[in-house]
Design an enzyme around this catalytic site. Structure first.
Site, mmCIF file in Angstrom:
data_model
loop_
_atom_site.group_PDB
_atom_site.id
_atom_site.type_symbol
_atom_site.label_atom_id
_atom_site.label_comp_id
_atom_site.label_asym_id
_atom_site.label_seq_id
_atom_site.Cartn_x
_atom_site.Cartn_y
_atom_site.Cartn_z
ATOM 1 N N TYR A 193 0.806 -1.219 0.000
ATOM 2 C CA TYR A 193 0.000 0.000 0.000
ATOM 3 C C TYR A 193 0.839 1.269 0.000
ATOM 4 O O TYR A 193 0.305 2.378 0.030
ATOM 5 C CB TYR A 193 -0.906 0.014 1.238
ATOM 6 C CG TYR A 193 -0.139 -0.197 2.530
ATOM 7 C CD1 TYR A 193 0.479 0.859 3.178
ATOM 8 C CD2 TYR A 193 -0.019 -1.464 3.084
ATOM 9 C CE1 TYR A 193 1.192 0.679 4.344
ATOM 10 C CE2 TYR A 193 0.693 -1.668 4.251
ATOM 11 C CZ TYR A 193 1.294 -0.600 4.882
ATOM 12 O OH TYR A 193 2.020 -0.795 6.027
ATOM 13 N N GLY A 194 2.172 1.113 -0.020
ATOM 14 C CA GLY A 194 3.044 2.277 0.039
ATOM 15 C C GLY A 194 4.105 2.231 -1.038
ATOM 16 O O GLY A 194 3.809 2.043 -2.219
ATOM 17 N N SER A 195 5.359 2.380 -0.633
ATOM 18 C CA SER A 195 6.461 2.434 -1.595
ATOM 19 C C SER A 195 6.595 1.150 -2.400
ATOM 20 O O SER A 195 7.085 1.187 -3.546
ATOM 21 C CB SER A 195 7.774 2.715 -0.858
ATOM 22 O OG SER A 195 8.044 1.691 0.097
ATOM 23 N N LEU A 196 6.165 0.013 -1.852
ATOM 24 C CA LEU A 196 6.281 -1.257 -2.574
ATOM 25 C C LEU A 196 5.305 -1.359 -3.745
ATOM 26 O O LEU A 196 5.364 -2.319 -4.521
ATOM 27 C CB LEU A 196 6.071 -2.443 -1.623
ATOM 28 C CG LEU A 196 7.120 -2.609 -0.523
ATOM 29 C CD1 LEU A 196 6.812 -3.838 0.321
ATOM 30 C CD2 LEU A 196 8.522 -2.693 -1.097
ATOM 31 N N GLU A 247 11.466 -4.273 5.505
ATOM 32 C CA GLU A 247 10.482 -3.574 6.334
ATOM 33 C C GLU A 247 10.959 -3.425 7.774
ATOM 34 O O GLU A 247 10.633 -2.446 8.438
ATOM 35 C CB GLU A 247 9.140 -4.310 6.308
ATOM 36 C CG GLU A 247 8.474 -4.291 4.937
ATOM 37 C CD GLU A 247 8.072 -2.890 4.488
ATOM 38 O OE1 GLU A 247 7.959 -1.991 5.346
ATOM 39 O OE2 GLU A 247 7.876 -2.693 3.282
#
Length: 249
Positions: A24-27, A94
């Site tokens: 849901y972010g940088s990935l 992470e």
């Protein structure tokens, strides 16, 4: 920005229940994933219900918080067919700031619910550090280049740690075993992969071999004494490393 400004890497290898990952972010960025995994897996747009996404003060990456309200949703992506090795890389990336757990997510274009792994912000977070909604487009526009530098720093650190772990295993097995690469079949996936293995030295005494070795019997009868051997080995290994460093100094 450096790797240490991002988060401390995790040394814990988790068992993966699903080969899907909800990100849901940088990935979500193909550039980031390609840098970390060396490929871009198949993606599907997905919704996570009962959670909210926030920006974090002083960070370029977001946090997702469990709210229990079904009307709260996070739009992200599901990555399919992630291998155990790739999952370990993501866990390490992470770090301890996030906890991996399995959640139900809705695949948007199929209206189907699937189980997927997800990284949840740690329970001990500072609520005052959360701010507004994190925006992927803004991240890509303003922070992606510097974030790619973080990824590169991470990979250097990760590979150094992996090389160190392999060195410890080589040292532990000693001259009695030789490390070589072999093809092995992953039983539950019917897939063949390359792996390192320690083969007993060619100069062994054939008369010393006896029957089939049994793991259950080893665990029951020999594990405590073998753990003492491991502890003694680590003391010896660390002493030798300290001695080598002293010689170089």
């Amino acid at each position: 920005r450096t790797l240490t400004e991002r988060r401390q890497p995790s040394r814990l290898l988790l068992v993966m229940a699903s080969n899907k990952f909800f990100v849901y972010g940088s990935l979500q960025s193909p550039d980031v994933i390609r840098a970390l995994l060396g490929r871009v897996p198949e993606y599907s747009s997905a919704l996570l219900h009962g959670y909210r996404r926030f920006g974090i003060t002083g960070k370029t990456y977001p946090a997702v918080i469990h709210t229990t309200k079904q009307e709260d949703t996070v739009l992200g992506m599901v990555m399919h067919d992630i291998t155990e090795q790739e999952a370990h890389i993501l866990d390490y990336f992470e770090g301890d700031e996030y906890k991996r757990l399995e959640v139900d997510v809705e695949i948007v274009d199929k209206a189907a619910v699937v189980k997927a792994n997800m990284y949840l912000f740690s329970e001990g977070y500072d609520k005052n550090s959360l701010q507004g909604e994190w925006d992927l487009a803004k991240f890509n526009q303003s922070h992606l280049p510097s974030f790619m530098e973080i990824c590169n720093e991470f990979l250097i650190s990760y590979n150094q740690d992996k090389a160190q772990e392999a060195h410890i295993l080589d040292y532990f097995e000693g001259d009695e075993y030789k490390r070589l690469e072999v093809d092995v079949e992953i039983v539950d996936k019917a897939a063949v992969v390359k792996a390192n293995m320690y083969l007993f030295s060619e100069g062994y005494d054939k008369n010393s071999l006896q029957g089939e070795w049994d793991l259950a019997k080893f665990n029951q009868s020999h594990l405590p004494s073998f753990m003492e051997i491991c502890n003694e080995f680590l003391i010896s290994y660390n002493q030798d490393k300290a001695q080598e460093a002293h010689i170089l100094d």
